[in-house]
Design a protein around this motif. Structure first.
Motif, PDB file in Angstrom:
ATOM      1  N   ALA A 174      -1.713  -3.632   7.909  1.00  0.00           N
ATOM      2  CA  ALA A 174      -0.508  -4.339   7.466  1.00  0.00           C
ATOM      3  C   ALA A 174      -0.159  -3.933   6.036  1.00  0.00           C
ATOM      4  O   ALA A 174       1.014  -3.728   5.705  1.00  0.00           O
ATOM      5  CB  ALA A 174      -0.716  -5.848   7.569  1.00  0.00           C
ATOM      6  N   ALA A 175      -1.164  -3.801   5.189  1.00  0.00           N
ATOM      7  CA  ALA A 175      -0.922  -3.379   3.805  1.00  0.00           C
ATOM      8  C   ALA A 175      -0.384  -1.948   3.760  1.00  0.00           C
ATOM      9  O   ALA A 175       0.520  -1.641   2.975  1.00  0.00           O
ATOM     10  CB  ALA A 175      -2.205  -3.489   2.986  1.00  0.00           C
ATOM     11  N   LEU A 176      -0.915  -1.082   4.594  1.00  0.00           N
ATOM     12  CA  LEU A 176      -0.498   0.323   4.594  1.00  0.00           C
ATOM     13  C   LEU A 176       0.818   0.553   5.330  1.00  0.00           C
ATOM     14  O   LEU A 176       1.377   1.653   5.269  1.00  0.00           O
ATOM     15  CB  LEU A 176      -1.591   1.192   5.222  1.00  0.00           C
ATOM     16  CG  LEU A 176      -2.896   1.284   4.433  1.00  0.00           C
ATOM     17  CD1 LEU A 176      -3.950   2.039   5.233  1.00  0.00           C
ATOM     18  CD2 LEU A 176      -2.669   1.928   3.085  1.00  0.00           C
ATOM     19  N   ALA A 177       1.334  -0.464   5.999  1.00  0.00           N
ATOM     20  CA  ALA A 177       2.587  -0.321   6.736  1.00  0.00           C
ATOM     21  C   ALA A 177       3.783  -0.146   5.807  1.00  0.00           C
ATOM     22  O   ALA A 177       4.814   0.389   6.213  1.00  0.00           O
ATOM     23  CB  ALA A 177       2.803  -1.531   7.644  1.00  0.00           C
ATOM     24  N   ASP A 178       3.649  -0.577   4.570  1.00  0.00           N
ATOM     25  CA  ASP A 178       4.755  -0.507   3.615  1.00  0.00           C
ATOM     26  C   ASP A 178       4.714   0.811   2.840  1.00  0.00           C
ATOM     27  O   ASP A 178       3.685   1.163   2.261  1.00  0.00           O
ATOM     28  CB  ASP A 178       4.657  -1.690   2.647  1.00  0.00           C
ATOM     29  CG  ASP A 178       5.845  -1.741   1.721  1.00  0.00           C
ATOM     30  OD1 ASP A 178       5.811  -1.031   0.686  1.00  0.00           O
ATOM     31  OD2 ASP A 178       6.787  -2.476   2.026  1.00  0.00           O
ATOM     32  N   PRO A 179       5.827   1.552   2.792  1.00  0.00           N
ATOM     33  CA  PRO A 179       5.828   2.847   2.094  1.00  0.00           C
ATOM     34  C   PRO A 179       5.577   2.735   0.584  1.00  0.00           C
ATOM     35  O   PRO A 179       4.983   3.644   0.002  1.00  0.00           O
ATOM     36  CB  PRO A 179       7.210   3.428   2.378  1.00  0.00           C
ATOM     37  CG  PRO A 179       8.028   2.309   2.914  1.00  0.00           C
ATOM     38  CD  PRO A 179       7.103   1.271   3.450  1.00  0.00           C
ATOM     39  N   THR A 180       5.990   1.647  -0.021  1.00  0.00           N
ATOM     40  CA  THR A 180       5.727   1.468  -1.451  1.00  0.00           C
ATOM     41  C   THR A 180       4.231   1.346  -1.696  1.00  0.00           C
ATOM     42  O   THR A 180       3.688   1.961  -2.619  1.00  0.00           O
ATOM     43  CB  THR A 180       6.452   0.220  -1.993  1.00  0.00           C
ATOM     44  OG1 THR A 180       7.858   0.384  -1.795  1.00  0.00           O
ATOM     45  CG2 THR A 180       6.163  -0.002  -3.465  1.00  0.00           C
ATOM     46  N   ARG A 181       3.557   0.593  -0.855  1.00  0.00           N
ATOM     47  CA  ARG A 181       2.108   0.424  -1.033  1.00  0.00           C
ATOM     48  C   ARG A 181       1.369   1.730  -0.748  1.00  0.00           C
ATOM     49  O   ARG A 181       0.387   2.048  -1.421  1.00  0.00           O
ATOM     50  CB  ARG A 181       1.607  -0.725  -0.166  1.00  0.00           C
ATOM     51  CG  ARG A 181       2.135  -2.066  -0.675  1.00  0.00           C
ATOM     52  CD  ARG A 181       1.447  -3.238  -0.036  1.00  0.00           C
ATOM     53  NE  ARG A 181       1.852  -3.512   1.325  1.00  0.00           N
ATOM     54  CZ  ARG A 181       2.798  -4.381   1.669  1.00  0.00           C
ATOM     55  NH1 ARG A 181       3.445  -5.067   0.752  1.00  0.00           N
ATOM     56  NH2 ARG A 181       3.077  -4.581   2.937  1.00  0.00           N
ATOM     57  N   ARG A 182       1.841   2.511   0.221  1.00  0.00           N
ATOM     58  CA  ARG A 182       1.215   3.823   0.450  1.00  0.00           C
ATOM     59  C   ARG A 182       1.418   4.730  -0.752  1.00  0.00           C
ATOM     60  O   ARG A 182       0.521   5.482  -1.130  1.00  0.00           O
ATOM     61  CB  ARG A 182       1.769   4.462   1.730  1.00  0.00           C
ATOM     62  CG  ARG A 182       1.320   3.767   2.999  1.00  0.00           C
ATOM     63  CD  ARG A 182       1.633   4.581   4.243  1.00  0.00           C
ATOM     64  NE  ARG A 182       3.019   4.975   4.376  1.00  0.00           N
ATOM     65  CZ  ARG A 182       3.970   4.266   4.983  1.00  0.00           C
ATOM     66  NH1 ARG A 182       3.676   3.098   5.521  1.00  0.00           N
ATOM     67  NH2 ARG A 182       5.201   4.733   5.070  1.00  0.00           N
ATOM     68  N   ALA A 183       2.582   4.650  -1.376  1.00  0.00           N
ATOM     69  CA  ALA A 183       2.844   5.463  -2.572  1.00  0.00           C
ATOM     70  C   ALA A 183       1.942   5.021  -3.725  1.00  0.00           C
ATOM     71  O   ALA A 183       1.462   5.863  -4.498  1.00  0.00           O
ATOM     72  CB  ALA A 183       4.318   5.355  -2.964  1.00  0.00           C
ATOM     73  N   ILE A 184       1.704   3.732  -3.838  1.00  0.00           N
ATOM     74  CA  ILE A 184       0.792   3.232  -4.868  1.00  0.00           C
ATOM     75  C   ILE A 184      -0.615   3.763  -4.626  1.00  0.00           C
ATOM     76  O   ILE A 184      -1.287   4.225  -5.557  1.00  0.00           O
ATOM     77  CB  ILE A 184       0.817   1.690  -4.921  1.00  0.00           C
ATOM     78  CG1 ILE A 184       2.159   1.198  -5.478  1.00  0.00           C
ATOM     79  CG2 ILE A 184      -0.343   1.149  -5.747  1.00  0.00           C
ATOM     80  CD1 ILE A 184       2.399  -0.297  -5.323  1.00  0.00           C
TER      81      ILE A 184
END
Length: 121
Positions: A11-21
Motif C-alpha cells: 500500500a505504501a509503495l502504491a503511491d508514485p510519490t512514495r516510490r520516488a522518495i
C-alpha cells in the motif's frame, strides 16, 4: 484495522510519490526538506508520505537537533523481495517450458521445410 506487514508495504509503495522518495533515499540519508524539493506539495503533505513509509518499515526517521533525517530501512524491502522471489521461480520455470516448446516447434519446422506441399521429400 490490523493488516499484515506485506499489505502495508505494498500500500505504501502504491503511491508514485512514495516510490520516488524511496528512490531518493537509495542515494543516502536526507532531511524531509531535501526529500520535498522535487515535489510541488506542502511540508505537511510530504510529512504524511514519510509517515506512511515509516509505518511500513520502509524508512527510518531520526531527530538530529532541529532536523528530521530519513534513511532507507532495507528490512521492509527485504520482505517484498522474499515474497517476489517465490514467484520468480514460478515464472522462470514457465519461461523454460516455453523455450523448450519453441525449440521443439523450430526443430519440427526444419523437418517440414524439407518436404514438398504433399508431405514428400
Amino acid at each position: 484495522m490490523n493488516t499484515d506487514p506485506l499489505s502495508t508495504i505494498f500500500a505504501a509503495l502504491a503511491d508514485p510519490t512514495r516510490r520516488a522518495i524511496i528512490d531518493q533515499l537509495t542515494h543516502g540519508e536526507k532531511t524531509a526538506g531535501e526529500l520535498a524539493k522535487p515535489f510541488s506539495m506542502s511540508a505537511p503533505a510530504i510529512s504524511r508520505h514519510l509517515k506512511v513509509l515509516e509505518n511500513a518499515n520502509l524508512i527510518d526517521r531520526t531527530v538530529d537537533a532541529q532536523w528530521r533525517r530519513c534513511s532507507l530501512n532495507p528490512k521492509g524491502l527485504e520482505e517484498v523481495s522474499n515474497w517476489v522471489s517465490h514467484y520468480q521461480k514460478f515464472w522462470a520455470d514457465r519461461f523454460a517450458a516455453l523455450d523448450d516448446y519453441l525449440e521443439d516447434l523450430k526443430s519440427r519446422g526444419d523437418k517440414t521445410d524439407e518436404r514438398d506441399d504433399k508431405g514428400r521429400k
